[in-house]
Design an enzyme around this catalytic site. Structure first.
Site, PDB file in Angstrom:
ATOM      1  N   PHE A  14       0.858  -1.172   0.000  1.00 60.05           N
ATOM      2  CA  PHE A  14       0.000   0.000   0.000  1.00 60.05           C
ATOM      3  C   PHE A  14       0.896   1.225   0.000  1.00 60.05           C
ATOM      4  O   PHE A  14       1.857   1.268   0.761  1.00 60.05           O
ATOM      5  CB  PHE A  14      -0.817  -0.067   1.304  1.00 60.05           C
ATOM      6  CG  PHE A  14      -1.749   1.068   1.546  1.00 60.05           C
ATOM      7  CD1 PHE A  14      -3.039   1.024   1.044  1.00 60.05           C
ATOM      8  CD2 PHE A  14      -1.355   2.161   2.308  1.00 60.05           C
ATOM      9  CE1 PHE A  14      -3.926   2.058   1.293  1.00 60.05           C
ATOM     10  CE2 PHE A  14      -2.237   3.200   2.555  1.00 60.05           C
ATOM     11  CZ  PHE A  14      -3.535   3.131   2.048  1.00 60.05           C
ATOM     12  N   SER A 219      -6.305   7.603   7.890  1.00 61.29           N
ATOM     13  CA  SER A 219      -5.865   6.219   8.016  1.00 61.29           C
ATOM     14  C   SER A 219      -5.931   5.550   6.657  1.00 61.29           C
ATOM     15  O   SER A 219      -6.396   6.114   5.679  1.00 61.29           O
ATOM     16  CB  SER A 219      -6.724   5.470   9.024  1.00 61.29           C
ATOM     17  OG  SER A 219      -7.897   5.010   8.378  1.00 61.29           O
ATOM     18  N   LYS A 220      -5.481   4.329   6.656  1.00 60.62           N
ATOM     19  CA  LYS A 220      -5.411   3.537   5.439  1.00 60.62           C
ATOM     20  C   LYS A 220      -6.766   3.417   4.736  1.00 60.62           C
ATOM     21  O   LYS A 220      -6.847   3.346   3.524  1.00 60.62           O
ATOM     22  CB  LYS A 220      -4.928   2.146   5.867  1.00 60.62           C
ATOM     23  CG  LYS A 220      -4.231   1.373   4.818  1.00 60.62           C
ATOM     24  CD  LYS A 220      -3.604   0.140   5.452  1.00 60.62           C
ATOM     25  CE  LYS A 220      -3.331  -0.867   4.354  1.00 60.62           C
ATOM     26  NZ  LYS A 220      -2.464  -1.940   4.759  1.00 60.62           N
ATOM     27  N   ARG A 221      -7.814   3.360   5.538  1.00 56.94           N
ATOM     28  CA  ARG A 221      -9.143   3.111   4.972  1.00 56.94           C
ATOM     29  C   ARG A 221      -9.836   4.372   4.477  1.00 56.94           C
ATOM     30  O   ARG A 221     -10.861   4.294   3.816  1.00 56.94           O
ATOM     31  CB  ARG A 221     -10.027   2.417   6.004  1.00 56.94           C
ATOM     32  CG  ARG A 221      -9.712   0.942   6.171  1.00 56.94           C
ATOM     33  CD  ARG A 221     -10.329   0.384   7.420  1.00 56.94           C
ATOM     34  NE  ARG A 221      -9.833   1.093   8.608  1.00 56.94           N
ATOM     35  CZ  ARG A 221      -8.654   0.840   9.177  1.00 56.94           C
ATOM     36  NH1 ARG A 221      -7.868  -0.074   8.687  1.00 56.94           N
ATOM     37  NH2 ARG A 221      -8.249   1.511  10.233  1.00 56.94           N
ATOM     38  N   ASP A 222      -9.309   5.549   4.786  1.00 52.71           N
ATOM     39  CA  ASP A 222     -10.006   6.769   4.391  1.00 52.71           C
ATOM     40  C   ASP A 222      -9.973   6.980   2.879  1.00 52.71           C
ATOM     41  O   ASP A 222      -9.020   6.581   2.212  1.00 52.71           O
ATOM     42  CB  ASP A 222      -9.399   7.977   5.108  1.00 52.71           C
ATOM     43  CG  ASP A 222      -9.782   8.004   6.575  1.00 52.71           C
ATOM     44  OD1 ASP A 222     -10.984   7.800   6.858  1.00 52.71           O
ATOM     45  OD2 ASP A 222      -8.907   8.194   7.429  1.00 52.71           O
TER      46      ASP A 222
END
Ligand code: GLU
Length: 447
Positions: A14, A219-222
């Site tokens: 990622f 964060s990673k999910r945003d």
């Protein structure tokens, strides 16, 4: 001084937008100063490392156009950088770390305890002279005061982040460490390691974080956190580069669009902002639209056709001139290429469905005779170019005693299936008389 900087990602599969910006700042600083930009994959955590996870990062950097300058020649025929230099992989540099651990052991700055090797940390406050954050005095925390020493090599022989990070910065002659502010808390340890290794430390420049629009930590999910999203959703790398550089850096000029060459010329660490930056998707989309409009026509057609292809819309069956003029009518309003299939797909797919709400509103009985009059006017128009079509529609509206909009909305819906899109007169010109009338007939059959 010959500037040497590095981007040192851990391969997690990622690339965070903050990481991409760190890479960009390092790259720009190297290019601005005529220095060297190194890519170093911090892959000592063997369990998490895969070739695929590394490729995500390399692909994103290549897409952004951030080329690295040195590193071992790739020997792996399947490797991502075959025939080119670098990047460096920490997993291939164990012997170097081992050598430095031995030096630290010999000097009494490291010691073995319960199978691990620990660093004997100073008990004094450490002053960090950061190029962006300024002077920071790091006192020991309560927990550290009990035992500030930290692990350098785990019991399984794996060297830890602090050690390899510092040893590589030393070995690679890094002059400036430009990295996210989340690493400021590690910097006292790093400075002490340099001191223990008898080497002058690099200058540190910690760049403020990128926050969500609402000020929370990203964060990673945003939304928008992953670089891959932009690559897949039809953003232009040059737009993303331009947007990213302004997230935390200001050229102090009253404009926002800068070419890569202009950025290289202007970029400097003294203008990195000290406050956290907020990610603004609307602004990025606006900027991407500006870059789309400025693209040379051929490149735009190429990217647009590829975006349509990805959405299952095949432009290859149409004459090139038709494809070009059709795409040209879409350029004015697009923000990203991912919007194109919905916006201009009708040129190539025909009308597959009418927007339900708009059909209820515009395909109504009183519009039927109006559209029939309009059909006759379009069929008889002396030419089928935008200006003639506009005049014909307006004249028909005047004869009918209605506003042009009364005809425009149902006609657009008939031609495209949608209530918004490219300029109606221009899109009819592109479709041509036969196709326009056929689409109008198909719509009339629904009343
Ligand atoms: N591997 C670290 C990271 O990805 C590098 C930190 C540094 O740039 O020193 O955060």
């Amino acid at each position: 001084m010959n500037v040497r900087v590095r981007f040192a990602p851990s391969p997690t599969g990622f690339l965070h937008i903050g990481g991409a910006r760190t890479a960009l700042f390092n790259w720009l600083y190297a290019r601005h100063t005529g220095g060297t930009f190194i890519l170093r994959i911090e892959d000592t955590d063997i369990a998490r490392n895969t070739r695929a996870a590394v490729d995500v990062i390399l692909d994103a950097l290549r897409w952004l156009g951030l080329d690295w300058d040195e590193g071992p020649l790739s020997s792996d025929p399947a490797g991502p950088s075959q025939g080119a230099h670098g990047p460096y992989f920490q997993s291939q540099r164990r012997a170097i770390y081992q050598r430095h651990v031995e030096r630290l052991l010999a000097r009494g700055r490291a010691y073995e305890e319960d199978g691990v090797i620990k660093f004997r940390m100073t008990r004094e406050p450490v002053v960090i002279d950061d190029l962006i954050v300024g002077q920071v005095r790091r006192e020991l925390t309560d927990r550290e005061a009990l035992d500030p020493d930290f692990i350098l090599v785990r019991s399984d022989g794996q060297p830890v982040f602090h050690l390899v990070n510092v040893v590589d910065d030393l070995e690679m002659g890094i002059t400036h460490v430009i990295r996210g502010e989340d690493h400021l808390s590690n910097t006292a340890k790093h400075l002490e390691l340099f001191r223990a290794l008898d080497a002058p430390p690099p200058r540190y420049a910690h760049i403020p974080l990128i926050l969500n629009a609402d000020g929370t930590k990203m964060s990673k999910r945003d939304t928008g956190a992953s670089l891959t999203t932009y690559m897949e959703e039809g953003y232009l790398p040059e737009a993303l580069v331009n947007y990213l550089v302004l997230l935390g850096w200001s050229p102090k000029e009253n404009r926002e669009l800068f070419s890569r060459a202009e950025l290289i010329e202007r970029f400097d660490l003294s203008r990195v902002l000290r406050h956290n930056a907020r990610f603004d998707m609307t602004k990025l989309q606006w900027m991407n639209g500006e870059y789309l409009r400025a693209l040379p026509p051929e490149r735009f057609y190429e990217l647009a056709a590829a975006a349509l292809q990805r959405a299952g819309v095949d432009t290859g069956r149409f004459p090139p001139d038709y494809v070009r003029t059709a795409l040209e009518t879409c350029r004015g309003k697009l923000r990203t290429l991912a919007e194109l299939p919905a916006y201009g797909g009708f040129y190539f797919t025909g009308v597959t469905a009418y927007e339900a709400e708009a059909a209820v509103k515009h395909f109504v009985p009183e519009n039927r005779p109006r559209l029939e009059r309009l059909r006759a006017a379009l069929a008889a128009a002396p030419a089928f170019d935008a200006a003639t079509l506009e005049a014909a529609l307006k004249a028909t509206a005047a004869e009918l005693g209605v506003k042009p909009a009364v005809l425009v909305h149902p006609l657009r819906l008939a031609c495209t299936g949608r209530s918004s899109g490219p300029s109606l007169y221009h899109l009819m010109e592109v479709l041509g008389r036969d196709e326009t009338l056929a689409r109008l007939d198909a719509a009339l059959a629904r009343f």
